[in-house]
Design a protein around this motif. Structure first.
Motif, PDB file in Angstrom:
ATOM      1  N   ILE A 147     -49.907  63.712  20.211  1.00  0.00           N
ATOM      2  CA  ILE A 147     -49.657  62.837  19.053  1.00  0.00           C
ATOM      3  C   ILE A 147     -50.740  63.097  18.007  1.00  0.00           C
ATOM      4  O   ILE A 147     -51.919  62.849  18.240  1.00  0.00           O
ATOM      5  CB  ILE A 147     -49.667  61.355  19.470  1.00  0.00           C
ATOM      6  CG1 ILE A 147     -48.507  61.065  20.430  1.00  0.00           C
ATOM      7  CG2 ILE A 147     -49.576  60.459  18.226  1.00  0.00           C
ATOM      8  CD1 ILE A 147     -47.133  61.307  19.866  1.00  0.00           C
ATOM      9  N   HIS A 148     -50.318  63.615  16.873  1.00  0.00           N
ATOM     10  CA  HIS A 148     -51.267  63.938  15.803  1.00  0.00           C
ATOM     11  C   HIS A 148     -51.104  62.944  14.651  1.00  0.00           C
ATOM     12  O   HIS A 148     -51.805  61.959  14.560  1.00  0.00           O
ATOM     13  CB  HIS A 148     -51.076  65.381  15.330  1.00  0.00           C
ATOM     14  CG  HIS A 148     -52.033  65.749  14.235  1.00  0.00           C
ATOM     15  ND1 HIS A 148     -51.688  66.587  13.204  1.00  0.00           N
ATOM     16  CD2 HIS A 148     -53.318  65.380  14.007  1.00  0.00           C
ATOM     17  CE1 HIS A 148     -52.732  66.731  12.387  1.00  0.00           C
ATOM     18  NE2 HIS A 148     -53.722  65.996  12.849  1.00  0.00           N
ATOM     19  N   GLY A 149     -50.145  63.192  13.764  1.00  0.00           N
ATOM     20  CA  GLY A 149     -49.939  62.276  12.659  1.00  0.00           C
ATOM     21  C   GLY A 149     -49.527  60.893  13.141  1.00  0.00           C
ATOM     22  O   GLY A 149     -48.706  60.765  14.050  1.00  0.00           O
ATOM     23  N   LEU A 150     -50.107  59.859  12.524  1.00  0.00           N
ATOM     24  CA  LEU A 150     -49.775  58.471  12.871  1.00  0.00           C
ATOM     25  C   LEU A 150     -49.882  57.626  11.611  1.00  0.00           C
ATOM     26  O   LEU A 150     -50.883  57.686  10.897  1.00  0.00           O
ATOM     27  CB  LEU A 150     -50.721  57.955  13.955  1.00  0.00           C
ATOM     28  CG  LEU A 150     -50.512  56.501  14.428  1.00  0.00           C
ATOM     29  CD1 LEU A 150     -50.802  56.390  15.925  1.00  0.00           C
ATOM     30  CD2 LEU A 150     -51.420  55.526  13.674  1.00  0.00           C
ATOM     31  N   ARG A 151     -48.865  56.860  11.321  1.00  0.00           N
ATOM     32  CA  ARG A 151     -48.866  55.914  10.213  1.00  0.00           C
ATOM     33  C   ARG A 151     -48.033  54.707  10.596  1.00  0.00           C
ATOM     34  O   ARG A 151     -47.303  54.718  11.586  1.00  0.00           O
ATOM     35  CB  ARG A 151     -48.315  56.532   8.930  1.00  0.00           C
ATOM     36  CG  ARG A 151     -49.265  57.508   8.245  1.00  0.00           C
ATOM     37  CD  ARG A 151     -50.513  56.823   7.721  1.00  0.00           C
ATOM     38  NE  ARG A 151     -51.452  57.773   7.168  1.00  0.00           N
ATOM     39  CZ  ARG A 151     -51.561  58.072   5.886  1.00  0.00           C
ATOM     40  NH1 ARG A 151     -50.768  57.489   5.008  1.00  0.00           N
ATOM     41  NH2 ARG A 151     -52.455  58.937   5.473  1.00  0.00           N
ATOM     42  N   LEU A 152     -48.104  53.684   9.754  1.00  0.00           N
ATOM     43  CA  LEU A 152     -47.473  52.408  10.058  1.00  0.00           C
ATOM     44  C   LEU A 152     -46.391  52.064   9.048  1.00  0.00           C
ATOM     45  O   LEU A 152     -46.498  52.405   7.868  1.00  0.00           O
ATOM     46  CB  LEU A 152     -48.525  51.298  10.055  1.00  0.00           C
ATOM     47  CG  LEU A 152     -49.815  51.556  10.842  1.00  0.00           C
ATOM     48  CD1 LEU A 152     -50.727  50.354  10.744  1.00  0.00           C
ATOM     49  CD2 LEU A 152     -49.512  51.903  12.288  1.00  0.00           C
ATOM     50  N   GLN A 153     -45.381  51.344   9.524  1.00  0.00           N
ATOM     51  CA  GLN A 153     -44.418  50.754   8.598  1.00  0.00           C
ATOM     52  C   GLN A 153     -45.156  49.722   7.759  1.00  0.00           C
ATOM     53  O   GLN A 153     -45.901  48.891   8.276  1.00  0.00           O
ATOM     54  CB  GLN A 153     -43.282  50.111   9.379  1.00  0.00           C
ATOM     55  CG  GLN A 153     -42.132  49.624   8.512  1.00  0.00           C
ATOM     56  CD  GLN A 153     -40.997  49.051   9.339  1.00  0.00           C
ATOM     57  OE1 GLN A 153     -41.208  48.557  10.445  1.00  0.00           O
ATOM     58  NE2 GLN A 153     -39.780  49.117   8.821  1.00  0.00           N
ATOM     59  N   LYS A 154     -44.937  49.761   6.446  1.00  0.00           N
ATOM     60  CA  LYS A 154     -45.687  48.913   5.524  1.00  0.00           C
ATOM     61  C   LYS A 154     -44.926  47.651   5.133  1.00  0.00           C
ATOM     62  O   LYS A 154     -45.533  46.623   4.835  1.00  0.00           O
ATOM     63  CB  LYS A 154     -46.020  49.702   4.237  1.00  0.00           C
ATOM     64  CG  LYS A 154     -46.736  51.028   4.449  1.00  0.00           C
ATOM     65  CD  LYS A 154     -46.840  51.787   3.113  1.00  0.00           C
ATOM     66  CE  LYS A 154     -47.275  53.218   3.311  1.00  0.00           C
ATOM     67  NZ  LYS A 154     -48.706  53.341   3.606  1.00  0.00           N
ATOM     68  N   VAL A 155     -43.594  47.746   5.089  1.00  0.00           N
ATOM     69  CA  VAL A 155     -42.739  46.676   4.578  1.00  0.00           C
ATOM     70  C   VAL A 155     -41.557  46.504   5.533  1.00  0.00           C
ATOM     71  O   VAL A 155     -40.998  47.506   6.007  1.00  0.00           O
ATOM     72  CB  VAL A 155     -42.248  47.024   3.157  1.00  0.00           C
ATOM     73  CG1 VAL A 155     -41.233  46.018   2.657  1.00  0.00           C
ATOM     74  CG2 VAL A 155     -43.423  47.123   2.179  1.00  0.00           C
ATOM     75  N   PRO A 156     -41.113  45.277   5.825  1.00  0.00           N
ATOM     76  CA  PRO A 156     -41.698  43.991   5.408  1.00  0.00           C
ATOM     77  C   PRO A 156     -43.026  43.697   6.095  1.00  0.00           C
ATOM     78  O   PRO A 156     -43.832  42.926   5.597  1.00  0.00           O
ATOM     79  CB  PRO A 156     -40.623  42.976   5.801  1.00  0.00           C
ATOM     80  CG  PRO A 156     -39.913  43.632   6.966  1.00  0.00           C
ATOM     81  CD  PRO A 156     -39.909  45.093   6.647  1.00  0.00           C
ATOM     82  N   LYS A 157     -43.231  44.342   7.246  1.00  0.00           N
ATOM     83  CA  LYS A 157     -44.513  44.287   7.933  1.00  0.00           C
ATOM     84  C   LYS A 157     -44.559  45.472   8.894  1.00  0.00           C
ATOM     85  O   LYS A 157     -43.609  46.264   8.976  1.00  0.00           O
ATOM     86  CB  LYS A 157     -44.686  42.975   8.699  1.00  0.00           C
ATOM     87  CG  LYS A 157     -43.706  42.793   9.850  1.00  0.00           C
ATOM     88  CD  LYS A 157     -44.050  41.579  10.694  1.00  0.00           C
ATOM     89  CE  LYS A 157     -43.135  41.495  11.916  1.00  0.00           C
ATOM     90  NZ  LYS A 157     -43.572  40.433  12.850  1.00  0.00           N
ATOM     91  N   THR A 158     -45.632  45.590   9.615  1.00  0.00           N
ATOM     92  CA  THR A 158     -45.750  46.694  10.573  1.00  0.00           C
ATOM     93  C   THR A 158     -44.971  46.357  11.838  1.00  0.00           C
ATOM     94  O   THR A 158     -45.528  45.859  12.818  1.00  0.00           O
ATOM     95  CB  THR A 158     -47.221  47.001  10.886  1.00  0.00           C
ATOM     96  OG1 THR A 158     -47.887  47.373   9.675  1.00  0.00           O
ATOM     97  CG2 THR A 158     -47.334  48.138  11.886  1.00  0.00           C
ATOM     98  N   ASN A 159     -43.671  46.626  11.773  1.00  0.00           N
ATOM     99  CA  ASN A 159     -42.835  46.516  12.976  1.00  0.00           C
ATOM    100  C   ASN A 159     -42.957  47.774  13.822  1.00  0.00           C
ATOM    101  O   ASN A 159     -42.918  47.719  15.049  1.00  0.00           O
ATOM    102  CB  ASN A 159     -41.374  46.295  12.589  1.00  0.00           C
ATOM    103  CG  ASN A 159     -41.142  44.948  11.943  1.00  0.00           C
ATOM    104  OD1 ASN A 159     -41.552  43.924  12.475  1.00  0.00           O
ATOM    105  ND2 ASN A 159     -40.494  44.940  10.786  1.00  0.00           N
ATOM    106  N   TYR A 160     -43.081  48.925  13.135  1.00  0.00           N
ATOM    107  CA  TYR A 160     -43.130  50.202  13.820  1.00  0.00           C
ATOM    108  C   TYR A 160     -44.450  50.916  13.569  1.00  0.00           C
ATOM    109  O   TYR A 160     -45.026  50.842  12.475  1.00  0.00           O
ATOM    110  CB  TYR A 160     -42.008  51.129  13.335  1.00  0.00           C
ATOM    111  CG  TYR A 160     -40.614  50.709  13.725  1.00  0.00           C
ATOM    112  CD1 TYR A 160     -40.275  50.447  15.056  1.00  0.00           C
ATOM    113  CD2 TYR A 160     -39.609  50.622  12.766  1.00  0.00           C
ATOM    114  CE1 TYR A 160     -38.981  50.083  15.407  1.00  0.00           C
ATOM    115  CE2 TYR A 160     -38.309  50.272  13.102  1.00  0.00           C
ATOM    116  CZ  TYR A 160     -38.011  49.999  14.433  1.00  0.00           C
ATOM    117  OH  TYR A 160     -36.726  49.644  14.767  1.00  0.00           O
TER     118      TYR A 160
END
Length: 631
Positions: free
Chosen positions: A177-190
């Motif tokens: 696992i290299h790249g990692l980012r978060l869901q921004k909207v509506p919140k960090t669900n994923y």
């Protein structure tokens, strides 16, 4: 207007006056070139340069007793941890062990940490790259920080109220696992995760060819830390980011060839950015339109080729970083082997997925910036800052002007280039991954320090540099040596992080200890007892500086001994420790915390235990003895 895909013609030239790092390694590098900002073609005078440098340094100075404006969270690189710094002082505040073993806190030694490490406990190493903070409506909410482990295909979650790792998940069906980012909207669900390397499926040793090899894009549920779904992709996956609608995520691919050798990965003239339609993927999974692989129960959908779930946008070969502008308008893919970055208009993605436009119609600019563009960050004022690895520079450029230039206007989109020391990878501006990007500070994480610090042998530190970007020109104000290649960082305002001063006695962090104590009829807050269950012995003790509630206990050689310590102190910063001599056991117990550790009693004899975190003027006197009898 006619759009250009030619990456070599009509590129804006750096104004005379010297953006070349080969000509200006000193004052010009710090002050920048006024010509690039449209203020003329001459460099600053010596006096103006000195005044600008002094002003920038004063902004970064935090006097004794004063607090920083920002928390900075740094990945610990090959050390497998997360580091907390104050910005702009760049003072290290704390280290949070994650995938490593830490004897100071007992991480990897205590029962609580082993429970979190779970089945992955056998790994003694980690490789942390990308720390990211949970969000609500595109703004940091300060609840969690997530971090990847490329070395062992894991993702961890850190509770920011106590600055401790509370969940670790091993991602199935993939590697690295290299790249990692978060869901921004509506919140960090994923939590979105890129697995970098293609592997056979199933990877059971029966097949080693590339014929049925691929990798996948994974989404974790941010609350449960279980893998929600995976998407099979063409090529490989590098870095990733998400949009500000919750609908799209995108990832770079540098190995569309699925090659196994260096030359092979550079064979194609173009690779791509793969865009994921998160809504369609989630809907398909909910409708049961997925498969599973091997023993894993994770839903898997196929995003290869002309899939309803993905689109593959061609960009120059071997791209690296993928960054979303804070206004939510653009994904920016950094060229690495190309001197360009590709600007993808997010508002065109609906039409792309509805097959109303062609793949390259989503590209609205492809500015040439310099050699080796790796990562881009933003100031919230329409400007982007891209690291140039080969040139050892940061390039400040204007997105709107780059779009105008792409459409044929003769406009110079480059604002300034600043030399950094040396070979920068990631960079990160304050609040840049959120709607609140404020354009005050820029951290550049350079891979080599060379001559910037005192020599410490063949292995050199890296160099994290702090740059003032609050004005028209970038100003370098601080060099900071770092260990074991931190890779990336994230800056958040201090008011966005709410930490506890002492533990809540019902904190889930030591729920297992409370459950065992209840079974044993023990009250953790008051009892100092020995409970024997065959060859298993549980020692319950309290601690109030400067003494333990139990100063002596007996066990037999070979007993499995578990020691529970409850720190009853209510005073902030009065942390206790427990270290059993000659048993490889130590741990931290913060105020109102219970911590436990299990070990095997050694040879018959006397073994002292002591408090190894300074807690009182009589700290040295805080100890006790374990008496080991022959079995």
């Amino acid at each position: 207007m006619k759009k250009r895909d030619d990456l070599t013609k009509d590129t804006p030239q750096v104004p005379e006056g010297g953006l070349s790092r080969r000509r200006f390694m000193g004052a010009a590098a710090l002050a920048g070139v006024a010509g690039a900002t449209g203020l003329g073609t001459s460099v600053m005078s010596r006096e103006a340069w000195a005044a600008a440098a002094e002003e920038a340094r004063n902004k970064a100075h935090i006097a004794p007793g004063e607090l920083d404006e920002y928390y900075g969270f740094w990945s610990g690189g090959h050390q497998g941890e997360v580091r907390v710094l104050g910005v702009p002082s760049m003072r290290e505040l704390m280290r949070i062990p994650v995938f490593n073993v830490d004897s100071a806190t007992g991480w990897g030694i205590t029962n609580e940490s082993k429970e979190i490490l779970g089945g992955d406990q056998q790994y003694l190493n980690g490789d942390c790259h990308h720390p990211h903070i949970s969000m609500t409506d595109g703004r940091y909410d300060g609840k969690y920080l997530f971090i990847n482990d490329k070395a062992n295909t894991r993702v961890a979650r850190i509770r920011l109220d106590i600055m401790k790792t509370d969940k670790i998940t091993h991602i199935p069906n993939v590697q690295a696992i290299h790249g990692l980012r978060l869901q921004k909207v509506p919140k960090t669900n994923y939590v979105f995760c890129n697995a970098e390397f293609v592997i056979p499926q199933p990877n059971d040793g029966k097949e080693f060819s590339l014929e049925n090899s691929y990798t996948m894009f994974s989404a974790l549920d941010a609350e449960t830390m279980e893998v929600a779904w995976q998407v099979i992709v063409d090529g490989n996956l590098d870095n990733t980011d998400a949009d500000y609608t919750g609908k799209y995520a995108a990832s770079t691919c540098y190995n569309s060839e699925r090659a196994l050798d260096l030359a092979g990965t550079m064979r194609n003239d173009r690779d791509w950015v793969v865009v994921f339609n998160v809504e369609r993927i989630a809907a398909a999974v909910k409708a049961g339109k997925f498969k599973t692989i091997g023993d894993s129960k994770v839903p898997v959908v196929d995003g290869r080729g002309k899939s309803e779930f993905t689109r593959y946008i061609p960009v120059p070969k071997n791209p690296h970083g993928l960054n979303t502008s804070p206004d939510g308008k653009y994904f920016i893919a950094n060229g690495k082997l190309s001197p360009t970055v590709s600007v993808i208009a997010i508002d065109k993605l609906d039409d792309l997925f509805d097959d109303k436009i062609e793949l390259r119609d989503t590209i609205v600019a492809e500015p040439e910036l310099g050699l080796g563009p790796l990562h881009t960050t933003f100031d919230g004022r329409g400007n982007a800052y891209t690291t140039l690895f080969i040139d050892s520079q940061v390039c400040k450029w204007n997105i709107a002007d780059a779009i105008k230039h792409y459409n044929g206007d003769k406009v110079n989109y480059i604002r300034q280039k600043l030399d950094v020391q040396y070979q920068p990878g990631h960079n990160h501006a304050s609040l840049t991954e959120s709607r609140d990007a404020d354009g005050k500070w820029l951290v550049v994480l350079s891979k080599f320090s060379k001559d910037r610090f005192l020599p410490v042998g063949p292995l050199h530190p890296e160099n994290d540099q702090l740059i003032d970007i609050s004005g028209e020109e970038m100003k370098l104000v601080h060099d900071g040596p770092t260990y074991a290649e931190p890779h990336d960082c994230i800056l958040v305002r201090r008011d966005q992080i709410k930490t506890k001063k002492i533990y809540d006695r019902q904190d889930p962090y030591f729920a297992s200890a409370r459950a065992q104590a209840e079974k044993d009829g023990v009250t953790l807050e008051t009892d100092n007892k020995v409970v024997r269950d065959g060859n298993k012995v549980r020692i319950y003790m309290t601690s109030v500086a400067p003494q333990f509630g139990m100063t002596e206990f007996k066990v037999k050689e070979g007993d499995e001994v578990t020691v529970y310590v409850t720190n009853l102190d209510m005073v902030e910063d009065v942390t206790h420790g427990f270290c059993m001599v000659n048993h490889g056991v130590s741990m931290e117990i913060s105020p109102q915390q219970t911590a436990s550790v299990t070990f095997t009693a050694g040879k018959p004899g006397v073994y002292w235990y002591y408090c190894n975190w300074f807690c009182h003027a009589l700290h040295m006197e805080m100890g006790g003895r374990m008496l080991v009898e022959k079995a």
